[in-house]
Structure formats: structure tokens, C-alpha cells
Design a protein around this motif. Structure first.
Motif, short mmCIF file in Angstrom:
data_model
loop_
_atom_site.label_atom_id
_atom_site.label_comp_id
_atom_site.label_asym_id
_atom_site.label_seq_id
_atom_site.Cartn_x
_atom_site.Cartn_y
_atom_site.Cartn_z
N PHE A 189 0.83 -1.20 0.00
CA PHE A 189 0.00 0.00 0.00
C PHE A 189 0.86 1.25 0.00
O PHE A 189 1.80 1.38 0.78
N ILE A 213 -9.37 -6.04 1.98
CA ILE A 213 -8.14 -6.02 1.19
C ILE A 213 -7.78 -7.43 0.76
O ILE A 213 -7.70 -8.35 1.59
N LEU A 230 0.05 -1.68 5.42
CA LEU A 230 -1.40 -1.85 5.48
C LEU A 230 -2.00 -1.17 6.71
O LEU A 230 -3.20 -0.88 6.74
N CYS A 245 -8.60 -8.25 5.86
CA CYS A 245 -7.55 -8.51 4.87
C CYS A 245 -7.35 -10.01 4.72
O CYS A 245 -7.51 -10.77 5.69
#
Length: 265
Positions: A189, A213, A230, A245
């Protein structure tokens, strides 16, 4: 007599050299400023017609008005507002897919699994996906070669378009939202990416309920959901939006492509 012949030969060689230079210069300028408006327009309209409910010729006219006849480094995102309004689409709640540095993977996935929709799967982004275009001051044509690159100037024709289109797509996000990031990178990210700087900050609660995610890599040896970058997503995310995630390999993602609509993560 010999000197006279040598002088004539010299003049002839000089003239030929000048003519060749003019031809070469013309070819270079032709490549630099080549315009192919008919092919670009045709591609735009052909792609547009794969979507239902749009007047594609009118949409094309609205689109080109944003940049034709203008300095290609002075086209702002707001110049595309009329096109954005004309290319409005119905939000696909719980099905909208965002991405960063996973373009080929995410589109291979949505092509096989139409349950999920990226910006490029809508008329808004699909009509110009992968294309380059710009105008020139004093010209009424669309150019496809010689246009400034993404980083050449801030308000260039293509960059401004994608920034504005990304705002519109993010503003339409609703329900559960998914973002596919590249797990092969040390920092999957980046707050400087379009997803990080434009799309993520526009997710608001209660319209968006959850951000999921997907961290995708070729093997399990890449970054995972504990990656420090993240954590920046969670800090940026609007209060009230649930975060989750999942690490996936491309092979696992491929298996999801063949399943019925519904999350497989």
C-alpha cells in the motif's frame, strides 16, 4: 574546368543533403505530432456501445471538449466534469473492486467473474482504458502520439482524467468494498497511489460498511496482511468502516473466478 565541375558537384551534394534533412525533419515532426482522431474516436465509440443506455456519439463529443484545442499540460480534473456526469453509472453495491499495481491480475479476475466491477469495467473508464490522448493549442484534433507522459506535468490530459474518474468511482462505492493490492511488493500500500490518495479517503460510513483487502501474489512468499504499510489503510479509513484482509495466491484467486457470485474470501 575541373574546378567548375567540382563546384557543381559540391552544390548538388549540398542541395541533396538539405532535401534529405528536410524529409527527415518532416518525418520526425510527423511522428511527434501525429494525429489519428478517427481511429481514437472509433475505438471510443465502439467500446462505449458495449454498454447499454448511452448516447455514445454525444458522450464522445462531451469527452473531447475537455481537452481539444488546449495545452495538454493545462487540462484539470474538473474539465472532465461534464463527461463524468454524462457517463454516470449505477453503483454496484457490495461488488465494487479497487486495485493498485495489480491491473492485469484484477482484470483477468473480473473478466471471468463479473460479480465484481472495476472502474475499467464501467463506461466511465472502459472507453479509454490503455489509451493515450491529448489536444494542441490552435488545433481541433485529438492526438495520440507526442502527448505528455503521466509525470511530465501535473495537469496532463490523461492523468487528470483518471484522477477525476477515480473520484467518481470511489464516490459511488457502497456496501462491502474490495481492493486488490500487490503482495509481491515490500510495501503493497502506498498513500501516493491513486487508491491511497484519491479513492480510499472518499469511502464514508455508513454508505461503505466494510473494506476488504485482497493481498495477491504468485506464491505465499510475498507480503502478508501484517505488512506495516497496510496499517496506514486502517489509519486513513473513515470511522465506522470495518477493515479486513486476506492473503491469496494468484492460483487461489483463479479458483474464485469460477465460483458463483458471492465472496470466496
Amino acid at each position: 574546368m575541373a574546378r567548375s565541375l567540382d563546384r557543381k558537384r559540391c552544390i548538388i551534394v549540398t542541395v541533396v543533403t538539405v532535401v534529405l534533412l528536410i524529409i527527415v525533419l518532416g518525418l520526425v515532426l510527423g511522428l511527434t505530432l501525429r494525429r489519428d482522431p478517427e481511429q481514437f474516436e472509433t475505438t471510443f465509440i465502439d467500446r462505449c456501445e458495449t454498454f447499454e443506455g448511452y448516447d455514445c456519439k454525444k458522450l464522445w463529443t462531451t469527452f473531447e471538449q475537455a481537452y481539444v484545442g488546449r495545452d495538454p499540460c493545462k487540462v484539470t480534473p474538473e474539465d472532465y466534469d461534464p463527461f463524468i456526469a454524462a457517463a454516470s453509472f449505477k453503483p454496484a453495491c457490495d461488488r465494487m473492486m479497487f486495485w493498485s499495481k495489480t491491473k492485469d491480475v484484477v482484470h483477468a479476475f473480473t473478466e471471468k467473474n463479473p460479480c465484481f466491477v472495476t472502474l475499467e469495467d464501467t463506461v466511465l473508464g472502459g472507453v479509454v482504458d490503455g489509451l493515450t490522448w491529448c489536444g494542441k493549442e490552435g488545433s481541433s484534433e485529438t492526438f495520440t502520439i507526442g502527448c505528455p507522459g503521466w509525470t511530465d506535468c501535473e495537469n496532463n490530459t490523461v492523468r487528470s482524467f483518471w484522477n477525476r474518474a477515480s473520484v467518481a468511482f470511489a464516490d459511488a462505492a457502497c456496501g462491502d468494498v474490495t481492493a486488490m493490492l500487490n503482495g509481491a511488493l515490500d510495501t503493497p500500500f502506498s498513500s501516493a497511489s491513486i487508491f491511497g490518495s484519491i479513492e480510499l479517503p472518499r469511502f464514508t460510513s455508513p454508505k461503505v460498511k466494510r473494506l476488504h483487502i485482497l493481498l495477491v501474489s504468485q506464491t505465499n512468499s510475498g507480503a502478508n496482511c501484517t505488512n506495516a504499510s497496510l496499517q496506514e489503510i486502517q489509519k486513513t479509513l473513515s470511522a465506522g468502516i470495518t477493515y479486513s484482509c486476506k492473503d491469496m495466491t494468484e492460483a487461489q484467486l483463479q479458483q474464485c473466478s469460477h465460483k458463483p457470485c458471492g465472496n470466496c474470501w
